[in-house]
Enzyme design. Structure first.
Site, PDB file in Angstrom:
ATOM      1  N   LYS A 177       0.814  -1.212   0.000  1.00  0.00           N
ATOM      2  CA  LYS A 177       0.000   0.000   0.000  1.00  0.00           C
ATOM      3  C   LYS A 177       0.852   1.269   0.000  1.00  0.00           C
ATOM      4  O   LYS A 177       0.404   2.329   0.426  1.00  0.00           O
ATOM      5  CB  LYS A 177      -0.966   0.029   1.199  1.00  0.00           C
ATOM      6  CG  LYS A 177      -1.822  -1.219   1.349  1.00  0.00           C
ATOM      7  CD  LYS A 177      -2.514  -1.595   0.054  1.00  0.00           C
ATOM      8  CE  LYS A 177      -3.508  -0.551  -0.419  1.00  0.00           C
ATOM      9  NZ  LYS A 177      -4.172  -0.934  -1.698  1.00  0.00           N
ATOM     10  N   GLY A 178       2.062   1.145  -0.532  1.00  0.00           N
ATOM     11  CA  GLY A 178       2.928   2.321  -0.607  1.00  0.00           C
ATOM     12  C   GLY A 178       2.944   2.967  -1.980  1.00  0.00           C
ATOM     13  O   GLY A 178       3.357   4.111  -2.138  1.00  0.00           O
ATOM     14  N   THR A 180       3.558   0.564  -4.905  1.00  0.00           N
ATOM     15  CA  THR A 180       4.411  -0.334  -5.692  1.00  0.00           C
ATOM     16  C   THR A 180       3.811  -0.666  -7.053  1.00  0.00           C
ATOM     17  O   THR A 180       4.533  -0.797  -8.045  1.00  0.00           O
ATOM     18  CB  THR A 180       4.671  -1.641  -4.925  1.00  0.00           C
ATOM     19  OG1 THR A 180       3.414  -2.261  -4.601  1.00  0.00           O
ATOM     20  CG2 THR A 180       5.437  -1.361  -3.639  1.00  0.00           C
ATOM     21  N   SER A 266      -4.866   2.652   4.736  1.00  0.00           N
ATOM     22  CA  SER A 266      -5.090   2.115   3.393  1.00  0.00           C
ATOM     23  C   SER A 266      -5.100   0.595   3.407  1.00  0.00           C
ATOM     24  O   SER A 266      -5.912  -0.045   2.725  1.00  0.00           O
ATOM     25  CB  SER A 266      -4.006   2.633   2.448  1.00  0.00           C
ATOM     26  OG  SER A 266      -4.187   2.119   1.148  1.00  0.00           O
ATOM     27  N   LYS A 383      -7.650   0.862  -6.661  1.00  0.00           N
ATOM     28  CA  LYS A 383      -6.746   1.910  -6.206  1.00  0.00           C
ATOM     29  C   LYS A 383      -7.529   3.204  -5.980  1.00  0.00           C
ATOM     30  O   LYS A 383      -8.455   3.523  -6.723  1.00  0.00           O
ATOM     31  CB  LYS A 383      -5.629   2.144  -7.229  1.00  0.00           C
ATOM     32  CG  LYS A 383      -4.904   0.875  -7.657  1.00  0.00           C
ATOM     33  CD  LYS A 383      -4.237   0.174  -6.486  1.00  0.00           C
ATOM     34  CE  LYS A 383      -3.535  -1.104  -6.936  1.00  0.00           C
ATOM     35  NZ  LYS A 383      -2.894  -1.826  -5.822  1.00  0.00           N
ATOM     36  N   GLY A 384      -7.113   3.933  -4.953  1.00  0.00           N
ATOM     37  CA  GLY A 384      -7.769   5.199  -4.676  1.00  0.00           C
ATOM     38  C   GLY A 384      -9.089   5.049  -3.941  1.00  0.00           C
ATOM     39  O   GLY A 384      -9.988   5.882  -4.092  1.00  0.00           O
ATOM     40  N   ARG A 385      -9.229   3.965  -3.133  1.00  0.00           N
ATOM     41  CA  ARG A 385     -10.463   3.783  -2.369  1.00  0.00           C
ATOM     42  C   ARG A 385     -10.625   4.899  -1.330  1.00  0.00           C
ATOM     43  O   ARG A 385      -9.643   5.426  -0.806  1.00  0.00           O
ATOM     44  CB  ARG A 385     -10.453   2.440  -1.626  1.00  0.00           C
ATOM     45  CG  ARG A 385     -10.415   1.199  -2.500  1.00  0.00           C
ATOM     46  CD  ARG A 385     -10.559  -0.035  -1.603  1.00  0.00           C
ATOM     47  NE  ARG A 385     -10.422  -1.278  -2.355  1.00  0.00           N
ATOM     48  CZ  ARG A 385      -9.278  -1.942  -2.474  1.00  0.00           C
ATOM     49  NH1 ARG A 385      -8.184  -1.473  -1.915  1.00  0.00           N
ATOM     50  NH2 ARG A 385      -9.231  -3.070  -3.158  1.00  0.00           N
TER      51      ARG A 385
END
Length: 421
Positions: A177-178, A180, A266, A383-385
């Site tokens: 969750k960085g 990658t 996240s 992504k972007g939740r």
């Protein structure tokens, strides 16, 4: 007797000598033309002649070869008799896919084969003369990669070799969750990087399968290209550094780090989307809510203690082989972070700010033009939740908990990430 009389006459002797020279010239020229049309495989034994004859044929032969080479090369370039197949920054052709950020490998680079040359003899002539001028073509920057001539009946040009599978020279080892997935897909725009789409999890879950099994997961690469893969869990796997070092001590490692608190939230949000019945973030964060003792056994918290994990890696790799990428800057200024990554990998800076645009809806940068597509692409739906609201008191407790670990991490990496401002 008549021959002696004629030959004794000075004028006749002069004419006879000239006739012999011309005859030798004609025969030698015919033989050289015969060889140039590829109908002989070896040069004849040198014929002894006067210095005048040798000098004449040396210059004539040079002019003839130069003229022939120019004619053939001109025909090759103008009529496209031979197609070039190579990778470069502007001409790489790859397989497109529906989603830019899924976890499937894109497969190999596809090259369109060249057409057949009219005849085998012309093919051999073109191949031979083009091969003689390879250095001139490369130095004039018509091609960005070296290539070779296939002298078969198809008369096609292709890169040296067809590529082969190599063990990775660089790994994206963290963190979960960085960012990658984003950095991997951004890097795959570079023509000198070939990467696996799915996470192999070799050094944490599948190590018993062996290196050859691992190698088979990799895409084929040409000389000068870098093989990469990303598995974020490597960074927090205690056995991973020793195992990667055993594969190659020269492996370059990339770690995308993010504010540990934002990263933990996240992480929790992703788990919540898969299992809505899990406890609240607050209840998982603390061992005892009354005392405020943080539960470091919870993976969402434990992953963010970056300094602790880095200590383990430094036992096997020098700091110079590890690059730390800011997850925050990867969102706000991806070109800057990608520039550092390309430098770290020893690659030309091809990925620049012209490749990105900021998507207001998603809240992060996206590619203007993804591989094999003319349309912009962003991270997928996962992504972007939207993160759940966390009580400010819980956030502050976590801030106090992470601060000493963050400060140590800043000192170890020599970079201030600004998570405690």
């Amino acid at each position: 007797m008549a021959f002696r009389t004629v030959y004794s006459d000075p004028l006749s002797r002069s004419i006879f000598k000239k006739f012999v020279v011309m005859l030798c010239s004609l025969l030698t020229s015919m033989y050289l033309l015969h060889c140039l049309t590829d109908r002989c495989s070896s040069m004849p034994t040198p014929v002894k002649a006067s210095s005048q004859v040798v000098g004449f044929f040396a210059s004539e032969l040079q002019d003839l070869m130069s003229l022939r080479r120019k004619r053939l090369l001109k025909k090759w370039t103008t009529e496209s008799k031979v197609r070039l197949s190579y990778e470069s920054a502007d001409d790489t052709k790859r397989i497109s896919e529906d989603s830019l950020f899924d976890d499937t490998d894109r497969g190999q680079v596809l090259y369109e084969p060249g057409p057949q040359v009219d005849s085998d003899s012309e093919n051999r002539e073109l191949s031979r003369d083009i091969q003689l001028s390879l250095d001139d073509i490369v130095s004039s920057k018509r091609l960005s990669h070296r290539f070779t001539v296939k002298t078969g009946s198809t008369g096609k040009l292709s890169p040296l070799g067809e590529g082969r599978k190599e063990l990775p020279q660089a790994l994206i080892i963290g963190v979960k969750k960085g960012g990658t997935r984003a950095i991997l897909e951004f890097l795959r725009v570079h023509p000198d990087i070939r990467a696996v789409g799915a996470e192999p999890h070799f050094f944490d879950r599948n190590y018993e399968n062996g290196l050859e099994w691992y190698r088979e997961l990799m895409p084929k690469t040409l000389e000068g290209q870098i093989t990469m893969e990303k598995t974020p869990s490597y960074f927090v796997t205690r056995e991973a550094p020793a195992r990667i070092s055993a594969m190659s001590r020269d492996t370059k490692l990339i770690v995308v780090v993010r504010d540990p608190i934002t990263r933990a939230i996240s992480d929790y949000t992703q788990t919540l989307s898969k299992n809505p019945k899990i406890p609240t973030f607050e209840s998982l964060t603390f061992k005892n809510r009354t005392t405020g003792l943080i539960d470091t056994s919870w993976s969402a918290i434990q992953i963010g203690i970056y300094a602790k994990h880095l200590d383990n890696w430094l036992e096997y790799f020098p700091m110079g082989q590890i690059l730390f990428v800011s997850g925050e800057h990867l969102i706000s200024d991806p070109a800057r972070e990608l520039g550092s990554v390309q430098d770290f990998l020893g690659l030309k800076r091809i990925i620049t700010d012209k490749h990105f645009y900021f998507n207001q809806t998603k809240g992060f940068s996206c590619l203007k033009k993804a591989e094999g597509s003319s349309k912009p692409h962003c991270l997928g739906k996962t992504k972007g939740r939207t993160h759940p609201n966390i009580h400010p008191e819980v956030v502050q407790r976590l801030r106090d908990f992470y601060r000493p670990f963050n400060m140590k991490f800043y000192q170890m990496t020599g970079r201030m990430f600004g998570w405690d401002d």
